[in-house]
Design an enzyme around this catalytic site. Structure first.
Site, PDB file in Angstrom:
ATOM      1  N   HIS A 161     -75.792  42.412  28.831  1.00 52.42           N
ATOM      2  CA  HIS A 161     -77.060  43.100  29.120  1.00 52.42           C
ATOM      3  C   HIS A 161     -77.683  42.669  30.449  1.00 52.42           C
ATOM      4  CE1 HIS A 161     -79.017  39.693  26.540  1.00 52.42           C
ATOM      5  NE2 HIS A 161     -78.960  39.336  27.801  1.00 52.42           N
TER       6      HIS A 161
ATOM      7  N   HIS B 191     -71.692  32.969  30.925  1.00 52.58           N
ATOM      8  CA  HIS B 191     -72.548  32.840  32.104  1.00 52.58           C
ATOM      9  C   HIS B 191     -73.499  31.658  31.974  1.00 52.58           C
ATOM     10  CE1 HIS B 191     -75.067  35.459  29.542  1.00 52.58           C
ATOM     11  NE2 HIS B 191     -76.062  35.490  30.407  1.00 52.58           N
TER      12      HIS B 191
ATOM     13  N   GLU C 201     -75.504  33.490  24.040  1.00 50.43           N
ATOM     14  CA  GLU C 201     -75.901  34.848  23.647  1.00 50.43           C
ATOM     15  C   GLU C 201     -74.834  35.521  22.783  1.00 50.43           C
ATOM     16  OE1 GLU C 201     -78.872  36.142  27.334  1.00 50.43           O
ATOM     17  OE2 GLU C 201     -76.847  36.934  27.327  1.00 50.43           O
TER      18      GLU C 201
HETATM   19  C1  DHB Z   1     -78.309  37.464  33.991  1.00 46.45           C
HETATM   20  C2  DHB Z   1     -77.671  37.657  32.771  1.00 46.45           C
HETATM   21  C3  DHB Z   1     -78.396  37.678  31.588  1.00 46.45           C
HETATM   22  O1  DHB Z   1     -77.844  37.831  30.347  1.00 46.45           O
HETATM   23  C4  DHB Z   1     -79.767  37.548  31.627  1.00 46.45           C
HETATM   24  O2  DHB Z   1     -80.446  37.649  30.470  1.00 46.45           O
HETATM   25  C5  DHB Z   1     -80.410  37.354  32.834  1.00 46.45           C
HETATM   26  C6  DHB Z   1     -79.688  37.316  34.019  1.00 46.45           C
HETATM   27  C7  DHB Z   1     -77.543  37.454  35.265  1.00 46.45           C
HETATM   28  O3  DHB Z   1     -76.319  37.429  35.247  1.00 46.45           O
HETATM   29  O4  DHB Z   1     -78.174  37.529  36.311  1.00 46.45           O
HETATM   30 FE    FE Z   2     -79.483  37.544  28.692  1.00 48.97          FE
END
Ligand code: DHB
Ligand code: FE
Length: 282
Positions: free
Chosen positions: A12, A193, A240
């Site tokens: 997302h 991430h 997440e």
């Molecule tokens: C990013 C990814 C995310 O899931 C989020 O909630 C906020 C930022 C990103 O990759 O920038």
């Molecule tokens: Fe996120």
């Protein structure tokens, strides 16, 4: 009776929403991301649900460190796009499904999963970006949405196993609702991430691809992954992915994989997406 026909999981990333809103989808950086959802848009146009039960996390938009519900069920009639610092995204207001949501509250809470009931909540990129990826840029969203927010922002998040078991309770709740509704369950967030700290930008493609494969064939194995293993393997925001396990828990043990997509990177994140249809005839 209402029935769950399919599950969808997708990252997302907020920058995906910004790329769409600012007309950048054809730029070299973004085109491969949006191409990865073309098949999904065709699939959902042919398999349009009445209601999406959409599992996501609020990123300190509706909640803050003042109040942190672990599992929050949106029972309101509508949910406005949240202002995340640059004004609300130019997307439609989300229309809820209060009757089904209250039925889920009753059924799931009486099945020993304590939910927070939410009667007013703005929804941030965690919810609106998945809607944009699957539905594009309509004037109104084509189905109703029940938002379900999970705390994966402030330690401690719920365990993967708790999420997987909760999915089963949500399924029982939906399938005991006396109305002829086609319901899809979506899990959002991930994949690997990390947004901050010395490992910012961490991505683990091997972990992600294994997660996608096991999500189809052996979600019980994924439900045993601990918080520390998510952080170690998938980065601090990789946690997440527990939200995908709620989705998977609400599906049949045997599912048909309709589509899978994986792309690195979008912003700081590995984008993963999968569509699963229930395979067992009832
Ligand atoms: C990013 C990814 C995310 O899931 C989020 O909630 C906020 C930022 C990103 O990759 O920038
Ligand atoms: Fe996120």
């Amino acid at each position: 009776m209402a029935r769950i026909t399919a599950g969808v999981a997708t990252s997302h990333v907020p920058a995906i929403g910004a790329a769409l809103d600012l007309g950048k989808t054809r730029q070299d950086y973004w085109a491969p991301v949006f191409r990865g959802y073309e098949r999904s848009k065709r699939w959902i146009a042919q398999n349009m649900p009445d209601v999406v039960f959409l599992i996501y996390n609020d990123h300190a938009s509706a909640f803050s460190l003042d109040i942190i519900p672990t599992f929050a069920l949106g029972c309101a009639a509508e949910f406005a796009p949240a202002d995340e610092g640059w004004g609300p995204r130019p997307v439609p207001t989300v229309e809820g499904e209060p009757e089904l949501a209250w039925h889920i509250a009753e059924s799931v809470i009486q099945s020993d999963f304590d939910l927070t009931i939410i009667n007013r909540m703005d929804v941030d990129h965690g919810l609106t970006v998945p809607l944009s990826l699957l539905f594009g840029q309509p004037l109104a969203w084509p189905c109703r949405v029940i938002p379900f927010a999970v705390n994966v922002v402030q330690y401690p998040p719920p365990s993967g196993n708790r999420c997987y078991q909760l999915g089963k309770a949500i399924r029982a709740a939906i399938e005991s609702f006396d109305a002829d509704l086609n319901v899809q369950i979506w899990g959002t967030g991930g994949m690997s991430h990390q947004l901050h700290g010395p490992r910012a930008g961490h991505i683990n493609e091997a972990f992600d691809r294994r997660f996608l494969a096991l999500l189809v064939t052996n979600p019980q194995a994924l439900a045993r992954i601990s918080h520390t293993d998510y952080i170690r393997e998938a980065g601090s925001e990789g946690i997440e992915l527990v939200m995908w396990l709620i989705m998977r828990g609400a599906l049949d043990e045997h599912v048909n994989e309709i589509y899978r997509f994986y792309h690195v990177p979008a912003s700081s994140t590995a984008v993963g997406h999968i569509i699963l249809e229930n395979a067992e005839r009832r």
